[in-house]
Write a protein that holds these residues in place. Structure first.
Motif, PDB file in Angstrom:
ATOM      1  N   ALA A 185      68.933  45.779  39.523  1.00 21.81           N
ATOM      2  CA  ALA A 185      68.418  45.152  40.739  1.00 21.81           C
ATOM      3  C   ALA A 185      67.559  43.940  40.403  1.00 21.81           C
ATOM      4  CB  ALA A 185      67.605  46.174  41.538  1.00 21.81           C
ATOM      5  N   THR A 186      66.795  44.024  39.331  1.00 24.92           N
ATOM      6  CA  THR A 186      65.924  42.915  38.943  1.00 24.92           C
ATOM      7  C   THR A 186      66.736  41.717  38.462  1.00 24.92           C
ATOM      8  OG1 THR A 186      64.173  44.449  38.297  1.00 24.92           O
ATOM      9  CG2 THR A 186      64.049  42.217  37.405  1.00 24.92           C
ATOM     10  N   VAL A 187      67.752  41.985  37.626  1.00 27.99           N
ATOM     11  CA  VAL A 187      68.544  40.901  37.042  1.00 27.99           C
ATOM     12  C   VAL A 187      69.608  40.393  38.016  1.00 27.99           C
ATOM     13  CG1 VAL A 187      70.109  40.314  35.127  1.00 27.99           C
ATOM     14  CG2 VAL A 187      68.134  41.774  34.716  1.00 27.99           C
ATOM     15  N   GLY A 188      70.054  41.262  38.912  1.00 29.96           N
ATOM     16  CA  GLY A 188      71.119  40.865  39.833  1.00 29.96           C
ATOM     17  C   GLY A 188      72.486  40.921  39.202  1.00 29.96           C
ATOM     18  N   ASP A 189      72.668  41.869  38.279  1.00 27.45           N
ATOM     19  CA  ASP A 189      73.959  42.019  37.603  1.00 27.45           C
ATOM     20  C   ASP A 189      74.124  43.481  37.220  1.00 27.45           C
ATOM     21  OD1 ASP A 189      76.252  40.362  36.129  1.00 27.45           O
ATOM     22  OD2 ASP A 189      75.572  41.923  34.731  1.00 27.45           O
ATOM     23  N   GLU A 190      75.371  43.928  37.107  1.00 25.20           N
ATOM     24  CA  GLU A 190      75.624  45.315  36.739  1.00 25.20           C
ATOM     25  C   GLU A 190      75.206  45.625  35.300  1.00 25.20           C
ATOM     26  OE1 GLU A 190      77.058  48.188  38.495  1.00 25.20           O
ATOM     27  OE2 GLU A 190      76.079  46.846  39.935  1.00 25.20           O
ATOM     28  N   LEU A 191      75.216  44.632  34.435  1.00 22.85           N
ATOM     29  CA  LEU A 191      74.795  44.733  33.031  1.00 22.85           C
ATOM     30  C   LEU A 191      75.702  45.631  32.201  1.00 22.85           C
ATOM     31  CD1 LEU A 191      70.907  44.867  33.405  1.00 22.85           C
ATOM     32  CD2 LEU A 191      72.347  42.908  32.833  1.00 22.85           C
ATOM     33  N   PRO A 217      79.294  46.335  28.257  1.00 25.45           N
ATOM     34  CA  PRO A 217      78.400  45.294  28.783  1.00 25.45           C
ATOM     35  C   PRO A 217      79.159  44.223  29.550  1.00 25.45           C
ATOM     36  CG  PRO A 217      78.754  44.969  26.447  1.00 25.45           C
ATOM     37  CD  PRO A 217      79.420  46.272  26.794  1.00 25.45           C
ATOM     38  N   THR A 218      78.494  43.695  30.580  1.00 27.08           N
ATOM     39  CA  THR A 218      79.037  42.551  31.293  1.00 27.08           C
ATOM     40  C   THR A 218      78.734  41.288  30.493  1.00 27.08           C
ATOM     41  OG1 THR A 218      77.006  42.131  32.531  1.00 27.08           O
ATOM     42  CG2 THR A 218      78.580  43.711  33.485  1.00 27.08           C
ATOM     43  N   GLN A 219      79.247  40.174  30.969  1.00 25.37           N
ATOM     44  CA  GLN A 219      78.990  38.906  30.285  1.00 25.37           C
ATOM     45  C   GLN A 219      77.501  38.583  30.281  1.00 25.37           C
ATOM     46  OE1 GLN A 219      81.119  35.571  31.912  1.00 25.37           O
ATOM     47  NE2 GLN A 219      80.621  34.220  30.209  1.00 25.37           N
ATOM     48  N   VAL A 220      76.829  38.875  31.379  1.00 25.65           N
ATOM     49  CA  VAL A 220      75.381  38.620  31.445  1.00 25.65           C
ATOM     50  C   VAL A 220      74.645  39.470  30.420  1.00 25.65           C
ATOM     51  CG1 VAL A 220      73.316  38.860  32.887  1.00 25.65           C
ATOM     52  CG2 VAL A 220      75.421  37.899  33.851  1.00 25.65           C
ATOM     53  N   ALA A 221      75.024  40.726  30.299  1.00 28.98           N
ATOM     54  CA  ALA A 221      74.380  41.605  29.328  1.00 28.98           C
ATOM     55  C   ALA A 221      74.564  41.084  27.907  1.00 28.98           C
ATOM     56  CB  ALA A 221      74.931  43.025  29.443  1.00 28.98           C
ATOM     57  N   GLU A 222      75.771  40.618  27.604  1.00 25.64           N
ATOM     58  CA  GLU A 222      76.032  40.065  26.273  1.00 25.64           C
ATOM     59  C   GLU A 222      75.170  38.842  26.022  1.00 25.64           C
ATOM     60  OE1 GLU A 222      77.699  41.325  23.960  1.00 25.64           O
ATOM     61  OE2 GLU A 222      79.441  42.445  24.682  1.00 25.64           O
ATOM     62  N   LEU A 223      74.965  38.029  27.058  1.00 24.59           N
ATOM     63  CA  LEU A 223      74.195  36.797  26.903  1.00 24.59           C
ATOM     64  C   LEU A 223      72.717  37.062  26.649  1.00 24.59           C
ATOM     65  CD1 LEU A 223      75.784  34.529  29.684  1.00 24.59           C
ATOM     66  CD2 LEU A 223      75.944  34.212  27.215  1.00 24.59           C
ATOM     67  N   ILE A 224      72.167  38.090  27.294  1.00 25.94           N
ATOM     68  CA  ILE A 224      70.722  38.309  27.184  1.00 25.94           C
ATOM     69  C   ILE A 224      70.347  39.332  26.121  1.00 25.94           C
ATOM     70  CG2 ILE A 224      70.443  37.765  29.632  1.00 25.94           C
ATOM     71  CD1 ILE A 224      69.919  40.740  30.137  1.00 25.94           C
ATOM     72  N   ALA A 225      71.323  40.060  25.559  1.00 23.33           N
ATOM     73  CA  ALA A 225      71.009  41.161  24.646  1.00 23.33           C
ATOM     74  C   ALA A 225      70.223  40.692  23.426  1.00 23.33           C
ATOM     75  CB  ALA A 225      72.296  41.855  24.210  1.00 23.33           C
ATOM     76  N   GLN A 226      70.664  39.599  22.774  1.00 22.43           N
ATOM     77  CA  GLN A 226      69.973  39.142  21.575  1.00 22.43           C
ATOM     78  C   GLN A 226      68.585  38.615  21.900  1.00 22.43           C
ATOM     79  OE1 GLN A 226      71.193  39.483  18.301  1.00 22.43           O
ATOM     80  NE2 GLN A 226      69.016  39.130  17.996  1.00 22.43           N
ATOM     81  N   ASP A 227      68.452  37.929  23.055  1.00 22.91           N
ATOM     82  CA  ASP A 227      67.134  37.428  23.456  1.00 22.91           C
ATOM     83  C   ASP A 227      66.168  38.580  23.713  1.00 22.91           C
ATOM     84  OD1 ASP A 227      67.866  34.793  23.258  1.00 22.91           O
ATOM     85  OD2 ASP A 227      68.493  34.644  25.354  1.00 22.91           O
ATOM     86  N   VAL A 228      66.664  39.643  24.330  1.00 24.20           N
ATOM     87  CA  VAL A 228      65.822  40.818  24.577  1.00 24.20           C
ATOM     88  C   VAL A 228      65.389  41.440  23.253  1.00 24.20           C
ATOM     89  CG1 VAL A 228      65.805  43.182  25.475  1.00 24.20           C
ATOM     90  CG2 VAL A 228      66.745  41.320  26.861  1.00 24.20           C
ATOM     91  N   ALA A 229      66.322  41.595  22.315  1.00 29.63           N
ATOM     92  CA  ALA A 229      65.991  42.177  21.009  1.00 29.63           C
ATOM     93  C   ALA A 229      64.987  41.317  20.266  1.00 29.63           C
ATOM     94  CB  ALA A 229      67.271  42.355  20.181  1.00 29.63           C
ATOM     95  N   ASP A 230      65.195  39.987  20.283  1.00 32.67           N
ATOM     96  CA  ASP A 230      64.264  39.082  19.601  1.00 32.67           C
ATOM     97  C   ASP A 230      62.884  39.137  20.239  1.00 32.67           C
ATOM     98  OD1 ASP A 230      66.365  38.376  18.017  1.00 32.67           O
ATOM     99  OD2 ASP A 230      66.682  36.401  18.924  1.00 32.67           O
ATOM    100  N   GLY A 231      62.855  39.142  21.572  1.00 34.10           N
ATOM    101  CA  GLY A 231      61.569  39.172  22.267  1.00 34.10           C
ATOM    102  C   GLY A 231      60.793  40.450  21.988  1.00 34.10           C
ATOM    103  N   MET A 232      61.499  41.574  21.941  1.00 37.48           N
ATOM    104  CA  MET A 232      60.826  42.845  21.652  1.00 37.48           C
ATOM    105  C   MET A 232      60.284  42.863  20.224  1.00 37.48           C
ATOM    106  SD  MET A 232      63.338  45.541  23.590  1.00 37.48           S
ATOM    107  CE  MET A 232      62.448  46.936  22.929  1.00 37.48           C
ATOM    108  N   ALA A 233      61.045  42.281  19.294  1.00 37.57           N
ATOM    109  CA  ALA A 233      60.574  42.225  17.912  1.00 37.57           C
ATOM    110  C   ALA A 233      59.323  41.365  17.797  1.00 37.57           C
ATOM    111  CB  ALA A 233      61.679  41.675  17.003  1.00 37.57           C
ATOM    112  N   LEU A 234      59.309  40.241  18.503  1.00 38.94           N
ATOM    113  CA  LEU A 234      58.132  39.370  18.481  1.00 38.94           C
ATOM    114  C   LEU A 234      56.924  40.049  19.120  1.00 38.94           C
ATOM    115  CD1 LEU A 234      59.785  35.955  19.420  1.00 38.94           C
ATOM    116  CD2 LEU A 234      58.749  36.560  17.234  1.00 38.94           C
ATOM    117  N   LEU A 235      57.172  40.747  20.229  1.00 43.77           N
ATOM    118  CA  LEU A 235      56.077  41.443  20.898  1.00 43.77           C
ATOM    119  C   LEU A 235      55.510  42.544  20.015  1.00 43.77           C
ATOM    120  CD1 LEU A 235      54.378  41.898  23.420  1.00 43.77           C
ATOM    121  CD2 LEU A 235      56.197  43.347  24.323  1.00 43.77           C
ATOM    122  N   GLN A 236      56.395  43.298  19.367  1.00 39.33           N
ATOM    123  CA  GLN A 236      55.927  44.359  18.479  1.00 39.33           C
ATOM    124  C   GLN A 236      55.117  43.793  17.323  1.00 39.33           C
ATOM    125  OE1 GLN A 236      59.024  46.940  17.137  1.00 39.33           O
ATOM    126  NE2 GLN A 236      57.669  48.277  15.981  1.00 39.33           N
TER     127      GLN A 236
END
Length: 314
Positions: free
Chosen positions: A49-55, A65-84
């Motif tokens: 609901a937040t992203v507006g895609d089935e993911l 994964p949908t195309q949107v999920a594939e596009l954001i997956a690496q960014d999410v992983a990188d962001g979590m690593a930086l936050l940690q």
């Protein structure tokens, strides 16, 4: 996503999304994260609901994964690593008392050369530091450094990313290694023809820059046979110690085995490229005092005087 919407995102949803991208199964993710399956499903629904895609959509027993999920997956992983990394960062590091686990990527040859001195140093000066070796290379190595799964890389890598920093530790030439009773020991080859006539052992290592060394030798007329190959540089010294083979290897490897196996060496009468060994790390770790300490130890133990300076990967 606007800043206003970003405030509404529960970071736990991203943890669940990252895990489902790995498992492709909601039940498996629920077990790994110690939560119920309905809770995991509800979290995915909220993120959709937040992203507006089935993911992720069900396909048989798995989630694809949908195309949107594939596009954001690496960014999410990188962001979590930086936050940690940001949350666990400390302003100081005391090697005499602090505990820390470091993962260092190197080859099996590098492990023989680097690890004995590194472990001995840590045993004396950093008893709570734990060193682990990774054999990752290529894309896996670059990704590991990017997301923080690998702290440092040591080696002659020539395919690193521009996002990495590097410091040259040393240069080394190659030598031809053979047993003490080999004819070369008493009568070193005075011509390329005599050198070519020897029976040469080759290491089937396709990685650059080793492949270039083999290419140069082949162009010089040194015979290469599928029957005269081993798959590891660490095997080669043991083969030549009990045979009339000659093998051309990096100098520091030859020095490691020459004494224990009673081997001799010569500079081959072929112009071969020198090998440069660097220390690589990601820019985001510059503020990590523990990694700064480890880099300093590596420089102290292994860097040649004026061997190099910190620079971006050209």
């Amino acid at each position: 996503m606007s800043t206003h919407r970003l405030r509404e995102v529960d970071l736990n949803l991203l943890v669940i999304f990252k895990d489902i991208m790995e498992t492709r199964n909601i039940s498996a993710t629920a077990r790994r994260l110690n939560m119920s399956q309905p809770a995991a499903s509800n979290a995915l629904a909220r993120l959709r609901a937040t992203v507006g895609d089935e993911l992720l959509v069900r396909s048989g027993q798995t989630m694809q994964p949908t195309q949107v999920a594939e596009l954001i997956a690496q960014d999410v992983a990188d962001g979590m690593a930086l936050l940690q990394a940001a949350l666990s960062r400390r302003e100081t590091f005391d090697p005499a008392h602090d505990a820390r686990r470091f993962v260092i990527a190197m080859t099996d040859v590098g492990e023989v050369y680097f690890m004995p001195r590194l472990l001995a140093y840590c045993s004396r000066h950093a008893p709570n530091v734990r060193l682990e070796v990774s054999y990752e290379s290529g894309t896996e190595l670059r990704n590991g450094l990017q997301v923080g799964q690998i702290d440092l890389a040591l080696g002659p890598h020539e395919d690193m990313s521009d996002t990495l920093l590097q410091l040259r530790l040393f240069k080394q030439h190659c030598v031809s290694l053979f047993r003490a009773s080999h004819p070369f020991a008493s009568q070193p080859p005075t011509s390329l023809a005599k050198y070519r006539d020897a029976r040469h052992l080759f290491v089937s290592n396709p990685a650059s820059p080793y492949i270039e060394i083999q290419n140069r030798m082949e162009k010089a007329g040194v015979r290469m046979s599928a029957h005269d190959q081993v798959s590891s540089f660490l095997t080669a010294p043991f083969v030549v110690a009990t045979s009339d083979y000659v093998v051309t290897v990096p100098l520091k490897l030859a020095e490691q085995f020459a004494g224990p196996l009673a081997l001799r060496s010569i500079r081959p009468p072929i112009r071969l490229p020198e090998l440069e060994t660097h220390c690589f790390w990601h820019r985001r770790s510059l503020a990590d005092p523990a990694l700064a300490w480890l880099r300093g130890v590596i420089v102290e133990l292994f860097a040649e005087r004026a061997a190099g300076h910190v620079s971006a990967k050209p």
